[in-house]
Design an enzyme around this catalytic site. Structure first.
Site, PDB file in Angstrom:
ATOM      1  N   GLU A  35       0.848  -1.189   0.000  1.00 31.76           N
ATOM      2  CA  GLU A  35       0.000   0.000   0.000  1.00 31.76           C
ATOM      3  C   GLU A  35       0.886   1.241   0.000  1.00 31.76           C
ATOM      4  OE1 GLU A  35      -2.391   2.978  -0.043  1.00 31.76           O
ATOM      5  OE2 GLU A  35      -3.230   0.951  -0.279  1.00 31.76           O
ATOM      6  N   GLY A  49     -22.182   1.790  -1.298  1.00 32.70           N
ATOM      7  CA  GLY A  49     -23.368   0.953  -1.222  1.00 32.70           C
ATOM      8  C   GLY A  49     -23.005  -0.519  -1.312  1.00 32.70           C
ATOM      9  N   ARG A 108     -17.202   4.427   3.786  1.00 33.99           N
ATOM     10  CA  ARG A 108     -16.089   3.650   3.233  1.00 33.99           C
ATOM     11  C   ARG A 108     -14.951   3.520   4.255  1.00 33.99           C
ATOM     12  NH1 ARG A 108     -14.380   2.725  -2.207  1.00 33.99           N
ATOM     13  NH2 ARG A 108     -16.195   3.924  -2.866  1.00 33.99           N
ATOM     14  N   TYR A 216     -33.937  14.085  -9.058  1.00 33.88           N
ATOM     15  CA  TYR A 216     -33.525  14.238 -10.452  1.00 33.88           C
ATOM     16  C   TYR A 216     -33.564  15.718 -10.813  1.00 33.88           C
ATOM     17  CZ  TYR A 216     -34.538   9.208 -11.175  1.00 33.88           C
ATOM     18  OH  TYR A 216     -34.568   7.834 -11.118  1.00 33.88           O
ATOM     19  N   ASP A 308     -11.480  -1.134  -9.752  1.00 34.35           N
ATOM     20  CA  ASP A 308     -11.503   0.138 -10.474  1.00 34.35           C
ATOM     21  C   ASP A 308     -10.354   0.301 -11.456  1.00 34.35           C
ATOM     22  OD1 ASP A 308     -13.779   0.835  -9.140  1.00 34.35           O
ATOM     23  OD2 ASP A 308     -12.852   2.341  -7.841  1.00 34.35           O
ATOM     24  N   GLY A 321     -18.228  -1.252  -6.132  1.00 36.02           N
ATOM     25  CA  GLY A 321     -17.596  -2.024  -5.078  1.00 36.02           C
ATOM     26  C   GLY A 321     -18.056  -3.464  -5.041  1.00 36.02           C
TER      27      GLY A 321
END
Length: 484
Positions: A35, A49, A108, A216, A308, A321
């Site tokens: 990392e 989500g 997250r 919207y 990603d 995810g």
């Protein structure tokens, strides 16, 4: 099973990277995680989500209960059009009824903390390890980091996000071996037409617990989800003034995020609450471009990219995810079969390449439709174009559970870890979800009837406006400005 002679180097302590590590742990395959940052925790306030297709794999890994404890339940979805018209659905309840697992939105940062905390052996994590190069040997692959350290293994997995160094190295090595492996045109297909301000805010005075609210609007949309207690997650997804292509996709500052949010402050959210009321209570936020694209080639020799780095979609469908978690499981399934079938010998590079090619092909096929759906929903919720405006306002509310049914098909089509038995919670008894069903409730014939009625409504509205307009039919839709 003792198959620790095969070693995977995971680049990126992301959700994808740590999920893959947990999967490999359960499969008995050795790994190390590199990392580049000093820790693996994202900035607080960015929501993610979780859908049943991702949650069931976390359940197999023994992680889901800890994640679920972070979740505030959602029972309804309210979709508001600019003129105040609302489509109210019980979709979250239907999801639980159908799959036994909820649609949930969590921080997250907290999700990453849970994933990290579940590792018994944290010595496999190496922080501050920015990868600078990858090199193939005769029977292995090595990764060199900025501090001069070199790590050797049998496979490098790029779980390092949309700005993936592993992907860049794979392209470089692939083009040296086979010119045209990836072209500049292919690289430029990774593009951003939208951006998002992700954030979390404290309770608005007088406002109780939140449900999932979608507003919207032309060229942007609001998304709201319940956070801890009476806090609320907010996403402001907006269309950029131009299409930006890789590698010239900008990164946005806090000041730019503030400017965007202040410009939409007067738009309504819920009852008497305006967005400025939520913005005034903000705890944390960040502004990022929403890159979109899925590359065809995910691997070359002993390098594979997941998540990603090769499959980047906007957050509107909530599947970025979840499909990355799926990919981690699918890759582990393939590697486990490869390693066990060759034990105690290491598999050859050709055997490994065949396994990676099969994984690449299957995941691309699986995700191709998901990407198309995500692109469409992003533009639908931003009312991007006349047809989408008409569909959202005049058709969608008469189509029953059409969009949710599509989500059900995506969820039901997901894979699992094939070497860990399924339980009732991880989907052992999930009923099939063929294309003509939506949630197992509405048959295709019902949808056709609803669509026919909705289309008739649209036709009547357009003709009525055309007849009332001096300019005739051509202005029937264009003149329909929506105001509050």
């Amino acid at each position: 099973m003792g198959a620790y002679s095969f070693r995977v180097i995971i680049v990126g302590g992301s959700i994808t990277g740590m999920t893959l590590a947990h999967c490999l742990d359960r499969a008995g395959i050795d790994y190390v995680i590199l990392e580049k940052h000093k820790d693996i925790f994202a900035e607080p306030g960015i929501s993610i989500g979780l859908m049943p297709n991702g949650s069931r794999i976390l359940e197999q890994l023994g992680i889901y209960s800890d994640v679920h404890a972070l979740f505030e339940g959602i029972k309804k979805i309210y979709q508001y059009m600019p003129d105040g018209y609302c489509i109210e659905t019980d979709s979250p309840v239907n999801i639980v009824d159908r799959f036994g697992l909820p649609f949930c939105v969590i921080d997250r940062y907290q999700f990453l903390k849970v994933l990290y905390s579940k590792f018994e052996d944290k010595s496999r994590f190496h922080m501050n390890k920015k990868v600078t190069s990858i090199c193939h040997g005769k029977s292995d692959v090595s990764v060199t980091t900025a501090d001069g350290e070199t790590y050797h293994g049998d496979l490098v997995v790029g779980a390092d996000g949309v700005h993936s160094v592993v992907r860049s190295e794979m392209w470089r090595i692939g083009n040296l071996a086979r010119p045209g492996f990836v072209t500049e045109r292919e690289k430029s297909e990774l593009a951003a037409e939208f951006a998002c301000v992700f954030g979390v805010a404290k309770a608005v005075p007088g406002q109780g617990r939140w449900e999932h609210i979608l507003r919207y609007n032309e060229d942007f949309c609001f998304m709201f989800f319940p956070a801890s207690g009476t806090d609320v997650f907010f996403n402001v997804i907006y269309k950029l003034n131009q299409k930006y292509v890789y590698p010239d996709i900008p990164r946005f500052t806090k000041e730019e995020g503030i400017e965007v949010c202040e410009s939409v402050g007067d738009f309504p959210v819920w009852e008497d609450v305006k967005f400025r009321d939520i913005w005034a209570q903000r705890i944390a936020f960040t502004c990022v471009p929403l890159e979109e694209h899925m590359f065809k080639n995910w691997h070359h020799r002993r390098i594979i990219c997941v998540g990603d780095s090769v499959s980047k979609m906007s957050p509107n469908m909530g599947q970025g995810g979840n499909t990355a978690i799926e990919s981690a499981a699918a890759l582990t399934n393939g590697l486990r079969k490869l390693v066990t079938s060759n034990y105690p010998d290491k598999p050859s590079e050709r055997q490994l390449s065949n396994t990676l090619e099969t994984f690449n092909r299957n995941q691309f096929k699986r995700l191709n439709t998901v990407h198309g759906d995500a692109r469409y929903v992003t533009r639908l919720e931003a009312l991007d174009g006349t047809l989408k405006r008409v569909f959202a306002r005049y058709v969608m509310g008469h189509c029953g559970d059409l969009l949710v049914g599509n989500l059900a098909r995506i969820v039901a089509g997901g894979g699992v870890l094939d070497f860990i038995p399924l339980t009732a919670r991880s989907g052992k008894d999930w009923p099939p979800c063929p294309w003509q069903h939506s949630w197992g409730i509405s048959e295709s014939i019902d949808f056709c009837k609803k669509f026919a009625v909705a289309s008739l409504i649209v036709l009547i509205v357009v003709l009525a406006r055309a007849l009332d307009s001096p300019a005739g039919l051509s202005s029937g839709i264009r003149s329909s400005s929506w105001s509050f």
